[in-house]
Write a protein that holds these residues in place. Structure first.
Motif, PDB file in Angstrom:
ATOM      1  N   ASP A  60       0.842  -1.206   0.000  1.00 55.34           N
ATOM      2  CA  ASP A  60       0.000   0.000   0.000  1.00 55.34           C
ATOM      3  C   ASP A  60       0.874   1.252   0.000  1.00 55.34           C
ATOM      4  OD1 ASP A  60      -2.375  -1.455   0.025  1.00 55.34           O
ATOM      5  OD2 ASP A  60      -2.550  -1.399   2.208  1.00 55.34           O
ATOM      6  N   ASP A  61       1.930   1.233   0.816  1.00 56.08           N
ATOM      7  CA  ASP A  61       2.871   2.355   0.838  1.00 56.08           C
ATOM      8  C   ASP A  61       3.501   2.542  -0.542  1.00 56.08           C
ATOM      9  OD1 ASP A  61       2.458   2.589   3.604  1.00 56.08           O
ATOM     10  OD2 ASP A  61       4.242   1.401   4.089  1.00 56.08           O
ATOM     11  N   LEU A  62       3.894   1.446  -1.136  1.00 57.34           N
ATOM     12  CA  LEU A  62       4.580   1.525  -2.433  1.00 57.34           C
ATOM     13  C   LEU A  62       3.670   2.077  -3.527  1.00 57.34           C
ATOM     14  CD1 LEU A  62       6.762  -1.706  -2.475  1.00 57.34           C
ATOM     15  CD2 LEU A  62       7.323   0.579  -1.676  1.00 57.34           C
ATOM     16  N   ARG A  63       2.393   1.798  -3.425  1.00 55.23           N
ATOM     17  CA  ARG A  63       1.481   2.381  -4.417  1.00 55.23           C
ATOM     18  C   ARG A  63       1.476   3.902  -4.310  1.00 55.23           C
ATOM     19  NH1 ARG A  63      -1.301  -2.329  -3.659  1.00 55.23           N
ATOM     20  NH2 ARG A  63      -2.645  -1.526  -2.032  1.00 55.23           N
ATOM     21  N   LEU A  64       1.601   4.428  -3.086  1.00 53.66           N
ATOM     22  CA  LEU A  64       1.682   5.883  -2.904  1.00 53.66           C
ATOM     23  C   LEU A  64       2.980   6.445  -3.480  1.00 53.66           C
ATOM     24  CD1 LEU A  64       0.425   6.264   0.773  1.00 53.66           C
ATOM     25  CD2 LEU A  64      -0.785   6.926  -1.314  1.00 53.66           C
ATOM     26  N   LEU A  65       4.012   5.618  -3.505  1.00 53.11           N
ATOM     27  CA  LEU A  65       5.327   6.044  -3.987  1.00 53.11           C
ATOM     28  C   LEU A  65       5.549   5.659  -5.442  1.00 53.11           C
ATOM     29  CD1 LEU A  65       7.370   4.767  -0.918  1.00 53.11           C
ATOM     30  CD2 LEU A  65       6.496   7.067  -1.304  1.00 53.11           C
ATOM     31  N   ASP A  66       4.499   5.286  -6.119  1.00 56.86           N
ATOM     32  CA  ASP A  66       4.581   4.683  -7.451  1.00 56.86           C
ATOM     33  C   ASP A  66       5.562   5.370  -8.388  1.00 56.86           C
ATOM     34  OD1 ASP A  66       3.558   2.752  -9.473  1.00 56.86           O
ATOM     35  OD2 ASP A  66       2.934   4.624 -10.439  1.00 56.86           O
ATOM     36  N   ASP A  67       5.457   6.679  -8.545  1.00 62.56           N
ATOM     37  CA  ASP A  67       6.342   7.347  -9.495  1.00 62.56           C
ATOM     38  C   ASP A  67       7.792   7.313  -9.038  1.00 62.56           C
ATOM     39  OD1 ASP A  67       5.279   9.079  -7.501  1.00 62.56           O
ATOM     40  OD2 ASP A  67       6.067  10.817  -8.571  1.00 62.56           O
ATOM     41  N   CYS A  68       8.032   7.137  -7.750  1.00 64.37           N
ATOM     42  CA  CYS A  68       9.406   7.048  -7.240  1.00 64.37           C
ATOM     43  C   CYS A  68      10.033   5.683  -7.532  1.00 64.37           C
ATOM     44  CB  CYS A  68       9.432   7.279  -5.741  1.00 64.37           C
ATOM     45  SG  CYS A  68       8.909   8.924  -5.239  1.00 64.37           S
TER      46      CYS A  68
END
Length: 141
Positions: A60-68
């Motif tokens: 879930d965290d990684l989805r927020l950081l997707d562009d990173c």
């Protein structure tokens, strides 16, 4: 590249790659026959996913950081809208620090116990508990 090649290149199972795809973290193109096709940038994305998951972030965290995920995380990079990303990183860093503190406390306790068992002073220089003075039972004659 196909999924098997990406798996070999990154050291990740094809099952994990499919999971990352299901979670929306990895987006392969599909050929007309339905095979997944990954560009060279997928290697970096998978490496970043693994790094961040190992650091305690969730999918879930990684989805927020997707562009990173597409950037080099260890160098200079520019992620769009850093606001929510900063909060995610701060929360996860706090959790990691708490884990580190717990591990250090356990390590210190184990070192003290080991010193006691060896009859050496502990880390604070205090003498260890004297060795047990129990005598061995006499052998039956």
């Amino acid at each position: 590249m196909r999924i098997g090649e990406l798996a070999r290149t990154t050291g990740v199972t094809t099952r994990a790659l499919r999971y990352y795809e299901e979670q929306g973290l990895l987006r392969p193109e599909r050929s007309t026959n339905g095979y997944r096709s990954y560009g060279e940038s997928a290697v970096r994305v998978v490496a970043n996913i693994r790094l961040l998951l190992a650091a305690g972030l969730t999918t879930d965290d990684l989805r927020l950081l997707d562009d990173c995920l597409r950037d080099e995380l260890t160098g200079a990079h520019a992620c769009a809208d850093p606001g929510p990303k900063i909060e995610v990183f701060e929360q996860r860093l706090a959790l990691l620090q708490a884990r580190i503190n717990d591990l250090v406390a356990v390590r210190d306790q184990l070192l003290d116990r080991l010193s006691d068992l060896r009859g050496q002073p502990d880390r604070a220089g205090q003498p260890a508990c004297p060795a047990s003075t129990h005598s061995e039972p006499a052998a039956a004659a």
